[in-house]
Design an enzyme around this catalytic site. Structure first.
Site, PDB file in Angstrom:
ATOM      1  CD  GLU A 229       0.659  -2.149   3.406  1.00 15.63           C
ATOM      2  OE1 GLU A 229       1.561  -2.611   4.135  1.00 15.63           O
ATOM      3  OE2 GLU A 229       0.129  -1.040   3.631  1.00 15.63           O
TER       4      GLU A 229
ATOM      5  CG  ASP B  87      -0.774  -7.368   4.742  1.00 17.35           C
ATOM      6  OD1 ASP B  87      -0.470  -6.514   3.897  1.00 17.35           O
ATOM      7  OD2 ASP B  87      -0.469  -8.566   4.641  1.00 17.35           O
TER       8      ASP B  87
ATOM      9  CD  GLU C 226       7.683  -3.937   1.235  1.00 16.96           C
ATOM     10  OE1 GLU C 226       7.532  -5.164   1.404  1.00 16.96           O
ATOM     11  OE2 GLU C 226       7.035  -3.077   1.876  1.00 16.96           O
TER      12      GLU C 226
END
Length: 494
Positions: free
Chosen positions: A292, A476, A322
């Site tokens: 992750e 998450d 990201e």
């Protein structure tokens, strides 16, 4: 009245364009037609959000073979969540101009970085180098009215989400202090080597859509995270994590926390990254590893992760910030973009995902790399890209991730269609350049599927919470849910 008139005009333009032989609608027109205002004018009667939510519930199914033991590491902390503008005002900081800082050294740096991301509505995470100054700010945060304490750190949050499945045993390795241990789900196993006397605290500065401070106005809700966290910053629990796997015998490993090392300086992260690669390489090859990712600013560090770390993991999870930074760091597709403008273009996202799997994954069967899956999430939609032959049940996996994003952001157990709205484009392309495929999203079967070479893409919209209660940990939860609904159909290199 003007909206109805503009809708009618656009429809007339679209029909006229098609009538005069246009093979497809111009890109600008397609993008406009997919805007929320246009969609709502056409779809309010059809209750499109209800159609999508019902479709998710009927179509999402668990895989035949499910994980029974998942090991998660290695970043864990206590999150202090509060209003970002409120904290900065309490610190007697005046609003001003935004400026990004790779590392924060003062409350002035904090203010500038916070404004930089708030005006973009983007998430970010930074290391605060001054321990004494951070402790002063942390005290002010803890005393701020309505500040809340939560389980924090990607690994701990993923572990908490996985622990909601009663048949799943979860091992969590990370710096677990007394407060965090008390807050963790009782189903989570923490090895003795991970327990420490004090907790690591992270400050989560949230802002709401439309919130204003000085001349800065947030286009959407999000958060800015910062900490002075040496244990997580050095990934000090990594060796304990790998050692614990022998006894725990997991059938899936989830790793996070690499971004925390960025603030420690190049010499430290170069050395520690090599140690981390060596440690992870000791994990049995038949156990899939999901990595992750999180917010980073150092292109050299991101490049090192791409070159050294990505090829030894099976799966990665990341958001739009990201993804673009990864492409910028590695000279990939659309690296010229400084930032996404509004909802990220599906074709551009697809190009970067394919590049990741071709350059750093196993899209070529002769490659030694293990990476075969990328789970991408942005506010409006999610995409799962997988190399053919390795992963199953990915339509359910991508829908499950979107469903949990829709419900968790609103603080409810199940999607409440009165609290969400569709912001995803209903028409898009499989690539930003030719050759490309024109694709449409059917709300009654809300997964668009396309292939590029031996990589398959699954896209589903997100029903975006209109008034999100909490944005921290959404990524998450999305990745955890996507993994629960995923099935490995072929072993990695053995």
């Amino acid at each position: 009245m003007w909206r109805k008139a503009s809708v009618a005009a656009l429809l007339a333009l679209a029909v006229g364009y098609l009538y005069h032989g246009g093979p497809e609608l111009p890109e600008q027109l397609l993008q406009y037609i997919s805007l929320p205002g246009f969609q709502s004018s056409q779809q309010s009667q059809r209750h499109v959000e209800r159609v999508i939510s019902d479709a998710w519930d009927s179509l999402i199914t668990l895989p035949v073979r499910q994980w029974s033991r998942v090991a998660v590491g290695v970043n864990a902390c206590v999150d202090v969540v509060l209003s970002g503008v409120g904290l900065l005002q309490a610190l007697a900081v005046d609003p001003g101009s935004g400026l990004d800082h790779e590392v924060l050294h003062s409350k002035e740096d904090l203010k500038e970085a916070f404004i930089h991301y708030m005006e973009r509505g983007a998430a970010a995470e930074r290391f605060f180098s001054d321990k004494v100054a951070f402790q002063r700010i942390a005290r002010a945060a803890a005393e701020y009215p309505n500040a809340k304490l939560y389980v924090g750190g990607n690994a701990a949050l993923i572990g908490q989400k996985l622990a909601t499945y009663p048949d799943l045993m979860v091992l969590l390795c990370g710096p677990v202090g007394p407060k965090l241990h008390e807050m963790l789900d009782e189903q989570i196993v923490v090895p003795p080597g991970s327990l420490q006397e004090t907790d690591e605290y992270h400050l989560i500065l949230e802002y709401k859509a439309g919130e204003q401070w000085g001349s800065t106005r947030a286009p959407q809700a999000n958060r800015f995270i910062f900490s002075h966290d040496v244990s997580n910053g050095e990934m000090s629990s990594l060796e304990t994590f790998v050692t614990s796997l022998e006894e725990f015998q997991p059938d899936l490993v989830v790793l996070s926390g690499l971004h925390m090392m960025e603030g420690q300086g190049r010499q430290m992260w170069e050395e520690r990254l090599k140690e981390a690669v060596a440690a992870i390489s000791d994990i049995r090859k038949d156990i899939p590893i999901h990595l992750e990712l999180a917010s980073m600013t150092d292109k050299d560090y991101m490049n090192s992760i791409m070159q050294e770390f990505m090829p030894i993991v099976s799966s990665i999870g990341l958001n739009e910030q990201e993804l673009l930074f990864l492409s910028q760091a590695g000279g990939g597709p659309h690296a010229h973009l400084s930032t996404w403008k509004g909802v990220p273009d599906v074709g551009q996202v697809s190009d970067i995902l394919l590049w990741i799997l071709e350059r750093h994954g196993r899209s070529d069967p002769s490659s030694e790399a293990d990476l075969t899956r990328v789970h991408f999430h942005t506010l409006a939609y999610h995409v799962l890209a997988t190399v053919d032959g390795y992963w199953g049940n990915q339509a359910s996996a991508v829908m499950a991730g979107a469903r949990v994003a829709s419900s968790q952001a609103c603080g409810v157990q199940a999607v409440d269609v009165s609290k969400v709205e569709l912001k995803a484009p209903l028409h898009f392309h499989s690539s930003h350049s030719e050759p490309r495929e024109s694709l449409s999203l059917d709300p009654a079967a809300p997964v668009a599927v396309w292939r590029r070479g031996n990589v398959t893409f699954h896209l589903t919209p997100v029903l975006v919470c209109k008034l999100p209660l909490r944005t921290v940990g959404l990524g998450d939860a999305i990745s955890a849910e996507g993994l629960v609904y995923s099935e490995l159909t072929s072993q990695q290199h053995v």
